[in-house]
Design a protein around this motif. Structure first.
Motif, PDB file in Angstrom:
ATOM      1  N   ARG A  39       4.281  14.458  -9.592  1.00  0.00           N
ATOM      2  CA  ARG A  39       5.496  14.331 -10.550  1.00  0.00           C
ATOM      3  C   ARG A  39       4.485  13.788 -11.847  1.00  0.00           C
ATOM      4  O   ARG A  39       5.085  14.124 -12.920  1.00  0.00           O
ATOM      5  N   GLU A  40       3.709  12.932 -11.836  1.00  0.00           N
ATOM      6  CA  GLU A  40       3.158  12.299 -13.056  1.00  0.00           C
ATOM      7  C   GLU A  40       1.699  11.989 -13.057  1.00  0.00           C
ATOM      8  O   GLU A  40       1.199  12.099 -11.751  1.00  0.00           O
ATOM      9  N   SER A  41       1.132  12.382 -14.058  1.00  0.00           N
ATOM     10  CA  SER A  41      -0.423  12.256 -13.965  1.00  0.00           C
ATOM     11  C   SER A  41      -0.805  10.662 -13.620  1.00  0.00           C
ATOM     12  O   SER A  41      -1.904  10.697 -13.145  1.00  0.00           O
ATOM     13  N   ARG A  42      -0.059   9.817 -13.723  1.00  0.00           N
ATOM     14  CA  ARG A  42      -0.568   8.495 -13.417  1.00  0.00           C
ATOM     15  C   ARG A  42      -0.496   8.144 -11.921  1.00  0.00           C
ATOM     16  O   ARG A  42      -0.864   6.952 -11.089  1.00  0.00           O
TER      17      ARG A  42
ATOM     18  N   HIS B 130      -7.146  -0.990   2.095  1.00  0.00           N
ATOM     19  CA  HIS B 130      -7.608  -2.452   1.519  1.00  0.00           C
ATOM     20  C   HIS B 130      -6.246  -2.920   0.775  1.00  0.00           C
ATOM     21  O   HIS B 130      -6.254  -4.137   0.478  1.00  0.00           O
ATOM     22  N   THR B 131      -5.617  -2.113  -0.101  1.00  0.00           N
ATOM     23  CA  THR B 131      -4.582  -2.729  -0.899  1.00  0.00           C
ATOM     24  C   THR B 131      -3.111  -2.519  -0.088  1.00  0.00           C
ATOM     25  O   THR B 131      -2.527  -3.601   0.355  1.00  0.00           O
ATOM     26  N   PHE B 132      -2.732  -1.643   0.149  1.00  0.00           N
ATOM     27  CA  PHE B 132      -1.353  -1.108   0.673  1.00  0.00           C
ATOM     28  C   PHE B 132      -1.385  -1.979   2.260  1.00  0.00           C
ATOM     29  O   PHE B 132      -0.588  -2.719   2.456  1.00  0.00           O
ATOM     30  N   GLY B 133      -2.432  -1.545   2.693  1.00  0.00           N
ATOM     31  CA  GLY B 133      -2.810  -2.154   4.255  1.00  0.00           C
ATOM     32  C   GLY B 133      -2.770  -3.903   4.099  1.00  0.00           C
ATOM     33  O   GLY B 133      -2.026  -4.355   4.872  1.00  0.00           O
TER      34      GLY B 133
ATOM     35  N   GLY C 165     -13.295  12.431  -5.807  1.00  0.00           N
ATOM     36  CA  GLY C 165     -12.410  12.822  -5.145  1.00  0.00           C
ATOM     37  C   GLY C 165     -11.113  12.173  -5.782  1.00  0.00           C
ATOM     38  O   GLY C 165     -10.910  11.446  -6.630  1.00  0.00           O
ATOM     39  N   VAL C 166      -9.975  12.425  -4.994  1.00  0.00           N
ATOM     40  CA  VAL C 166      -8.517  12.189  -5.779  1.00  0.00           C
ATOM     41  C   VAL C 166      -7.794  11.418  -4.496  1.00  0.00           C
ATOM     42  O   VAL C 166      -7.683  11.886  -3.364  1.00  0.00           O
ATOM     43  N   LEU C 167      -7.279  10.280  -4.851  1.00  0.00           N
ATOM     44  CA  LEU C 167      -5.953   9.640  -4.224  1.00  0.00           C
ATOM     45  C   LEU C 167      -4.836  10.108  -4.874  1.00  0.00           C
ATOM     46  O   LEU C 167      -4.527   9.573  -6.176  1.00  0.00           O
ATOM     47  N   TYR C 168      -3.939  10.883  -4.364  1.00  0.00           N
ATOM     48  CA  TYR C 168      -2.457  10.721  -4.996  1.00  0.00           C
ATOM     49  C   TYR C 168      -1.667   9.798  -4.377  1.00  0.00           C
ATOM     50  O   TYR C 168      -1.736   9.807  -3.017  1.00  0.00           O
ATOM     51  N   GLY C 169      -0.970   8.903  -5.086  1.00  0.00           N
ATOM     52  CA  GLY C 169       0.176   8.264  -4.351  1.00  0.00           C
ATOM     53  C   GLY C 169       1.473   8.171  -5.115  1.00  0.00           C
ATOM     54  O   GLY C 169       1.252   8.555  -6.490  1.00  0.00           O
ATOM     55  N   LYS C 170       2.346   8.026  -4.727  1.00  0.00           N
ATOM     56  CA  LYS C 170       3.754   7.930  -5.288  1.00  0.00           C
ATOM     57  C   LYS C 170       3.712   6.742  -6.191  1.00  0.00           C
ATOM     58  O   LYS C 170       3.290   5.686  -5.799  1.00  0.00           O
ATOM     59  N   ALA C 171       4.312   6.930  -7.515  1.00  0.00           N
ATOM     60  CA  ALA C 171       4.205   5.890  -8.233  1.00  0.00           C
ATOM     61  C   ALA C 171       4.731   4.343  -7.909  1.00  0.00           C
ATOM     62  O   ALA C 171       4.059   3.506  -8.013  1.00  0.00           O
ATOM     63  N   GLU C 172       5.623   4.476  -7.315  1.00  0.00           N
ATOM     64  CA  GLU C 172       6.541   3.242  -6.661  1.00  0.00           C
ATOM     65  C   GLU C 172       5.597   2.470  -5.633  1.00  0.00           C
ATOM     66  O   GLU C 172       5.632   1.274  -5.733  1.00  0.00           O
ATOM     67  N   TRP C 173       4.901   3.089  -5.117  1.00  0.00           N
ATOM     68  CA  TRP C 173       3.781   2.579  -4.181  1.00  0.00           C
ATOM     69  C   TRP C 173       2.670   1.941  -4.908  1.00  0.00           C
ATOM     70  O   TRP C 173       2.349   0.755  -4.676  1.00  0.00           O
ATOM     71  N   LEU C 174       2.088   2.798  -5.770  1.00  0.00           N
ATOM     72  CA  LEU C 174       0.966   2.462  -6.391  1.00  0.00           C
ATOM     73  C   LEU C 174       1.260   1.100  -7.357  1.00  0.00           C
ATOM     74  O   LEU C 174       0.238   0.140  -7.493  1.00  0.00           O
ATOM     75  N   GLU C 175       2.271   1.180  -7.948  1.00  0.00           N
ATOM     76  CA  GLU C 175       2.734   0.185  -8.870  1.00  0.00           C
ATOM     77  C   GLU C 175       2.574  -1.342  -7.909  1.00  0.00           C
ATOM     78  O   GLU C 175       2.653  -2.588  -8.565  1.00  0.00           O
ATOM     79  N   GLU C 176       3.209  -0.939  -6.799  1.00  0.00           N
ATOM     80  CA  GLU C 176       3.244  -2.422  -5.811  1.00  0.00           C
ATOM     81  C   GLU C 176       2.059  -2.879  -5.292  1.00  0.00           C
ATOM     82  O   GLU C 176       1.981  -4.079  -4.943  1.00  0.00           O
TER      83      GLU C 176
ATOM     84  N   ILE D 267      -0.892   1.585 -13.709  1.00  0.00           N
ATOM     85  CA  ILE D 267      -1.448   2.643 -12.985  1.00  0.00           C
ATOM     86  C   ILE D 267      -1.626   3.891 -13.910  1.00  0.00           C
ATOM     87  O   ILE D 267      -0.933   4.185 -14.904  1.00  0.00           O
ATOM     88  N   PRO D 268      -2.791   4.685 -13.582  1.00  0.00           N
ATOM     89  CA  PRO D 268      -3.721   4.858 -12.547  1.00  0.00           C
ATOM     90  C   PRO D 268      -5.179   3.680 -12.691  1.00  0.00           C
ATOM     91  O   PRO D 268      -5.851   3.565 -11.947  1.00  0.00           O
TER      92      PRO D 268
END
Ligand code: 7TS
Length: 423
Positions: A99-102, A119-122, A250-261, A285-286
């Motif tokens: 949805r967004e580049s961030r 490491h983060t979410f986990g 490489g790339v990690l895509y994450g939904k913004a709502e997760w990444l922000e948290e 983010i990012p």
């Protein structure tokens, strides 16, 4: 009715005329070299893909005419490098239909993407007694980070089993999903069996119970069009070097709502908005997840690789490769005493096999003398070897530049291996 048939024929004719494998091969300089005096037959694409000239040029051009650090200089070169780096992020966003580049974070590869989430979410969300669901056909990089997290937290791994053909047992998966499940982390295409995992359906099942899902797209992004919004995955990882780009990016895509948290992964420059000895405020983010000087040339090279793929079109690639897979499967199946490991209907780009009484390592060595590069071993997926009761397999893995003639060379090479051992 008639007009839709005409449209179908036109689309078919289009995709055939668009896909000229010899023209594509001309874009990859390495494919024209000899190995042991024989034309190179490169069938180790699951390990890494070759690079088209446009990617090599993009990297050379960056170092030749533009090298500067990004996000920090007001000078001309720094601004240009920053523009190119950020424009590659937008290219990746479109490629994945994020949805967004961030939501696009640059990492070293699929491995680092998964470790970042562990490491983060986990660490933030997983506690003793919780469960993380993976499958029996994961690469080590989608096993070990979760095992480490489980050791640290007291959580448990649940492993979705696989049937004899290489298909995940979805009914068991469904039973695993429960109030203790904190994350599902699942491979999209198996690097050993070639199985295409029905991730869309599995994500839907997990989301019914509000469980987030990470998709390991290391093996899928070069072969199937990816749409993270249609998949509705929460995280998606890929490695640049497996999609015709450079290594180390490489790339990690994450939904913004997760990444922000999520808390940051590493601390350092670029990931902060302000630092005092009392308190540091993190960047948005990012950038929060991109500490330190990134792999700028790698990002620019990855952007060029995606542009290259876009020009051809992954739909066309996928159609060509499935014809090549069908051809290779028929060809290998006709060789006596050869067993293919992984026989699901939904397969892409990878054929693993064993020969009765001949160790895969010997197959690989003899093939190499013929200029044929295949992989032998456990492919960083030892549990898959255990599941099928083999110490190792030989693996041919295909990309858009491989041809039926190369499949013929592979088959001839295998027969030669058998003759050597008969003698
Ligand atoms: N996930 C899958 C499914 C993979 O196949 C691989 C690498 C990775 C993750 C890790 O990717 P990396 O770029 O971070 O190393 N697979 C292989 C292979 O099959 N042979 O060499 C590497």
């Amino acid at each position: 009715m008639v007009s839709s048939r005409i449209l179908e024929l036109k689309t078919q004719a289009n995709s055939e005329s668009c896909f000229d494998v010899e023209k594509i091969r001309a874009d990859f300089p390495i494919l024209h070299r000899l190995v042991h005096g024989k034309p190179l037959v490169y069938l180790d694409n699951a390990a890494t893909t070759q690079k088209p000239q446009s990617v090599i040029n993009a990297i050379t051009d960056y170092y030749t005419g533009e090298n500067a650090n990004i996000h920090r200089g007001v000078h001309y070169l720094s601004e240009q490098a920053t523009r190119d780096y950020e424009s590659a992020r937008e290219t990746v966003r479109q490629f994945l239909n994020a949805r967004e580049s961030r939501e696009i974070i640059f990492v070293r590869g699929a491995t680092e993407g998964i470790n970042l989430v562990a490491h983060t979410f986990g660490r933030q969300r997983v506690r003793a007694g919780d469960e993380i669901v993976i499958s029996a056909i994961e690469h080590h990089s989608n096993i070990v980070p979760w095992q480490m997290l489980c050791e640290q937290t007291g959580a448990q791994l649940k492993i979705v089993p696989v049937d004899d053909q290489g298909k995940l047992r979805i009914e068991v998966y469904e039973r695993f999903l429960g109030p203790r499940t904190k994350l599902v982390s699942i491979v999209h295409i198996s690097n050993v069996l070639g199985t295409i995992v029905p991730v869309r359906r599995m994500i839907e099942m997990a989301h019914h119970r509000r469980i987030p899902v990470l998709v390991d797209g290391a093996q899928s992004a070069a072969h199937l069009p990816i749409d993270v919004q249609a998949l509705d995955c929460d995280f998606f990882v890929l490695s640049g070097h497996k999609i015709f780009g450079p290594t180390g990016i490489g790339v990690l895509y994450g939904k913004a709502e997760w990444l922000e948290e999520m808390p940051p992964y590493q601390g350092g420059g670029d990931m902060i908005s302000s630092v005092t000895f009392e308190k540091t405020l993190y960047n948005v983010i990012p950038y929060k997840f991109e500490a330190g000087t990134p792999h700028i040339a790698g990002v620019i090279g990855l952007g060029a690789a995606i542009e290259y793929l876009n020009e051809i079109g992954l739909n066309v690639v996928s159609q060509y490769e499935s014809e090549l897979m069908a051809y290779a499967t028929r060809k290998l199946e006709s060789i006596p005493r050869l067993t293919i490991i992984g026989n699901t209907e939904e397969k892409a780009s990878v054929i693993s096999f064993v020969l009765a009484d001949i160790h895969p390592h010997d197959i690989g060595t003899i093939m190499d003398r013929e200029g044929i590069a295949i992989r032998t071993g456990h492919h960083c997926a030892q549990p898959v070897m255990n599941r099928y009761g083999v110490p190792a397999t030989a693996r041919a893995s295909f990309a858009l530049y491989n041809t039926k003639a190369e499949v013929d060379a592979l088959a001839a090479g295998i027969i030669k291996v058998q003759e050597v051992f008969k003698g």
